[in-house]
Design an enzyme around this catalytic site. Sequence first.
Site, PDB file in Angstrom:
ATOM      1  N   LYS A 176       0.828  -1.220   0.000  1.00 40.46           N
ATOM      2  CA  LYS A 176       0.000   0.000   0.000  1.00 40.46           C
ATOM      3  C   LYS A 176       0.858   1.264   0.000  1.00 40.46           C
ATOM      4  O   LYS A 176       1.825   1.363   0.735  1.00 40.46           O
ATOM      5  CB  LYS A 176      -0.882   0.020   1.253  1.00 40.46           C
ATOM      6  CG  LYS A 176      -1.823  -1.167   1.373  1.00 40.46           C
ATOM      7  CD  LYS A 176      -2.564  -1.168   2.701  1.00 40.46           C
ATOM      8  CE  LYS A 176      -1.645  -1.331   3.885  1.00 40.46           C
ATOM      9  NZ  LYS A 176      -2.362  -1.552   5.158  1.00 40.46           N
ATOM     10  N   THR A 207      -6.760   9.783   8.935  1.00 39.71           N
ATOM     11  CA  THR A 207      -6.462   8.479   8.331  1.00 39.71           C
ATOM     12  C   THR A 207      -6.285   7.402   9.406  1.00 39.71           C
ATOM     13  O   THR A 207      -5.669   6.377   9.162  1.00 39.71           O
ATOM     14  CB  THR A 207      -5.188   8.556   7.468  1.00 39.71           C
ATOM     15  OG1 THR A 207      -4.127   9.073   8.288  1.00 39.71           O
ATOM     16  CG2 THR A 207      -5.369   9.425   6.252  1.00 39.71           C
ATOM     17  N   GLY A 209      -6.886   4.291  11.191  1.00 36.64           N
ATOM     18  CA  GLY A 209      -7.602   3.044  10.912  1.00 36.64           C
ATOM     19  C   GLY A 209      -7.819   2.727   9.443  1.00 36.64           C
ATOM     20  O   GLY A 209      -8.558   1.796   9.119  1.00 36.64           O
ATOM     21  N   THR A 210      -7.148   3.450   8.552  1.00 42.15           N
ATOM     22  CA  THR A 210      -7.360   3.174   7.113  1.00 42.15           C
ATOM     23  C   THR A 210      -6.908   1.757   6.743  1.00 42.15           C
ATOM     24  O   THR A 210      -7.561   1.073   5.963  1.00 42.15           O
ATOM     25  CB  THR A 210      -6.588   4.168   6.215  1.00 42.15           C
ATOM     26  OG1 THR A 210      -5.228   4.208   6.636  1.00 42.15           O
ATOM     27  CG2 THR A 210      -7.179   5.545   6.266  1.00 42.15           C
ATOM     28  N   GLY A 211      -5.772   1.341   7.324  1.00 41.07           N
ATOM     29  CA  GLY A 211      -5.229   0.014   6.991  1.00 41.07           C
ATOM     30  C   GLY A 211      -6.167  -1.091   7.463  1.00 41.07           C
ATOM     31  O   GLY A 211      -6.403  -2.073   6.744  1.00 41.07           O
ATOM     32  N   CYS A 212      -6.719  -0.940   8.668  1.00 43.85           N
ATOM     33  CA  CYS A 212      -7.651  -1.945   9.217  1.00 43.85           C
ATOM     34  C   CYS A 212      -8.897  -2.019   8.336  1.00 43.85           C
ATOM     35  O   CYS A 212      -9.372  -3.099   7.975  1.00 43.85           O
ATOM     36  CB  CYS A 212      -8.079  -1.576  10.639  1.00 43.85           C
ATOM     37  SG  CYS A 212      -6.720  -1.296  11.779  1.00 43.85           S
TER      38      CYS A 212
HETATM   39  N1  LIG Z   1      -4.595  10.643   2.031  1.00 43.02           N
HETATM   40  C1  LIG Z   1      -5.011   9.576   1.360  1.00 43.02           C
HETATM   41  N2  LIG Z   1      -5.787   9.709   0.256  1.00 43.02           N
HETATM   42  C2  LIG Z   1      -6.235   8.653  -0.441  1.00 43.02           C
HETATM   43  N3  LIG Z   1      -5.932   7.383  -0.101  1.00 43.02           N
HETATM   44  C3  LIG Z   1      -5.148   7.160   0.966  1.00 43.02           C
HETATM   45  C4  LIG Z   1      -4.638   8.236   1.753  1.00 43.02           C
HETATM   46  N4  LIG Z   1      -3.891   7.708   2.782  1.00 43.02           N
HETATM   47  C5  LIG Z   1      -3.949   6.370   2.634  1.00 43.02           C
HETATM   48  N5  LIG Z   1      -4.664   6.031   1.528  1.00 43.02           N
HETATM   49  C6  LIG Z   1      -4.990   4.695   1.061  1.00 43.02           C
HETATM   50  O1  LIG Z   1      -5.584   4.026   2.172  1.00 43.02           O
HETATM   51  C7  LIG Z   1      -5.259   2.644   2.152  1.00 43.02           C
HETATM   52  C8  LIG Z   1      -4.546   2.313   3.463  1.00 43.02           C
HETATM   53  O2  LIG Z   1      -3.192   2.563   3.269  1.00 43.02           O
HETATM   54  P1  LIG Z   1      -2.089   2.974   4.312  1.00 43.02           P
HETATM   55  O3  LIG Z   1      -0.775   2.829   3.595  1.00 43.02           O
HETATM   56  O4  LIG Z   1      -2.418   4.302   4.894  1.00 43.02           O
HETATM   57  O5  LIG Z   1      -2.308   1.851   5.399  1.00 43.02           O
HETATM   58  P2  LIG Z   1      -1.740   1.728   6.850  1.00 43.02           P
HETATM   59  O6  LIG Z   1      -0.532   2.574   7.044  1.00 43.02           O
HETATM   60  O7  LIG Z   1      -1.634   0.269   7.108  1.00 43.02           O
HETATM   61  O8  LIG Z   1      -2.937   2.310   7.707  1.00 43.02           O
HETATM   62  P3  LIG Z   1      -2.964   2.659   9.277  1.00 43.02           P
HETATM   63  O9  LIG Z   1      -2.732   4.137   9.314  1.00 43.02           O
HETATM   64  O10 LIG Z   1      -4.348   2.286   9.670  1.00 43.02           O
HETATM   65  O11 LIG Z   1      -1.896   1.848   9.947  1.00 43.02           O
HETATM   66  C9  LIG Z   1      -4.402   2.459   0.899  1.00 43.02           C
HETATM   67  O12 LIG Z   1      -5.230   2.113  -0.187  1.00 43.02           O
HETATM   68  C10 LIG Z   1      -3.793   3.826   0.677  1.00 43.02           C
HETATM   69  O13 LIG Z   1      -3.405   4.002  -0.659  1.00 43.02           O
HETATM   70  C1  LIG Z   2      -5.734  -2.235  17.731  1.00 48.48           C
HETATM   71  C2  LIG Z   2      -5.141  -1.517  16.571  1.00 48.48           C
HETATM   72  N1  LIG Z   2      -4.826  -2.227  15.471  1.00 48.48           N
HETATM   73  C3  LIG Z   2      -4.269  -1.595  14.400  1.00 48.48           C
HETATM   74  C4  LIG Z   2      -4.026  -0.240  14.437  1.00 48.48           C
HETATM   75  C5  LIG Z   2      -3.371   0.431  13.243  1.00 48.48           C
HETATM   76  O1  LIG Z   2      -4.055   1.474  12.747  1.00 48.48           O
HETATM   77  C6  LIG Z   2      -4.385   0.468  15.615  1.00 48.48           C
HETATM   78  N2  LIG Z   2      -4.196   1.798  15.743  1.00 48.48           N
HETATM   79  N3  LIG Z   2      -4.938  -0.211  16.656  1.00 48.48           N
END
Ligand SMILES: Nc1ncnc2c1ncn2[C@@H]1O[C@H](COP(=O)(O)OP(=O)(O)OP(=O)(O)O)[C@@H](O)[C@H]1O
Ligand SMILES: Cc1ncc(CO)c(N)n1
Length: 274
Positions: A176, A207, A209-212
């Site tokens: 990602k 952003t 929780g975007t990854g979750c």
């Molecule tokens: N500002 C943004 N605008 C559009 N898409 C975004 C943005 N930030 C993240 N994304 C998208 O959101 C999704 C999650 O990606 P990201 O790389 O942020 O995950 P992460 O770091 O695991 O998340 P977390 O912050 O929850 O740990 C991906 O599809 C990424 O391309």
């Molecule tokens: C419990 C938990 N899992 C994953 C993330 C990553 O966003 C978070 N902030 N908290």
Amino acid sequence: MKNVACALTIAGTDPSGGAGIHADLKTFQELKTYGMSVITSIVSQNTTGVQAVSHVSLEMIEQQLDSIISDMPIHAFKTGMIANQDMMKLIYNKIKHLDAPYVMDPVMVATSGDTLIERDSRNYLRKNLLPLTTIVTPNIPETEYLIGEKVETDEDMKQAAEMLVKNFGAKAALVKGGHREGDAVDFLYDGSRIHSFSAPRINTNNTHGTGCTYAAAITANLSQGLPLNIAVKQAKHYVTLAIKYSLDLGAGSGPTNHWAPRIHTNNLTTTEVE
Ligand SMILES: Nc1ncnc2c1ncn2[C@@H]1O[C@H](COP(=O)(O)OP(=O)(O)OP(=O)(O)O)[C@@H](O)[C@H]1O
Ligand SMILES: Cc1ncc(CO)c(N)n1
């Protein structure tokens, strides 16, 4: 034939409702998937960061898994925060018997920068859990740790996705690009080809929780029986709209908006490039 798709998340909590188990269950519900959860750690956190963590005992994690596995259908499952090696071993021994797609979000650090798993357990995750996955969804820092190389360009991301499959045993890998600049581009290697999913970068600090949310949407889509690349494509639309209409709550990085993808269905901005 299944009359309802059932998905399980194994992860930590977020009482502020934006990440972890809470994000997963909201996503499952929005995507018409019956959601179930096993809690690994109770995390006191909010939009500004992590204030405290209390791990659930191994006995209780095992009991939760047994309660679900012995009774409920599981059509797909995901793992998020698994804080230490003992938990990983226990979870490994349970999930290796499950016959359902496995989505691993290799959570290491929260959006706020707080560490969520013990450093010396990362190797166990890579060696034992990774080869069980149907798809692993690392962000750039997680990818760099997993492959042991810097990831800076599109080419690096594509190569990393291939390496995670060919060298580390994942069935597919989605690297990602949320942590880079410019368009938010993610690369999927599905074992035979690279697909790329792109969305315009949204100018927001919300952003959390975007990854979750993204990994949970992939899990829900797989539990419904969608093919992997379609499951990822639809999940990318979901997370993009959830970020676009994210909620300006709290003093830090606010949460994504889980009902936005339902309301703004015609406003899909993502594209599959290759
Ligand atoms: N500002 C943004 N605008 C559009 N898409 C975004 C943005 N930030 C993240 N994304 C998208 O959101 C999704 C999650 O990606 P990201 O790389 O942020 O995950 P992460 O770091 O695991 O998340 P977390 O912050 O929850 O740990 C991906 O599809 C990424 O391309
Ligand atoms: C419990 C938990 N899992 C994953 C993330 C990553 O966003 C978070 N902030 N908290």
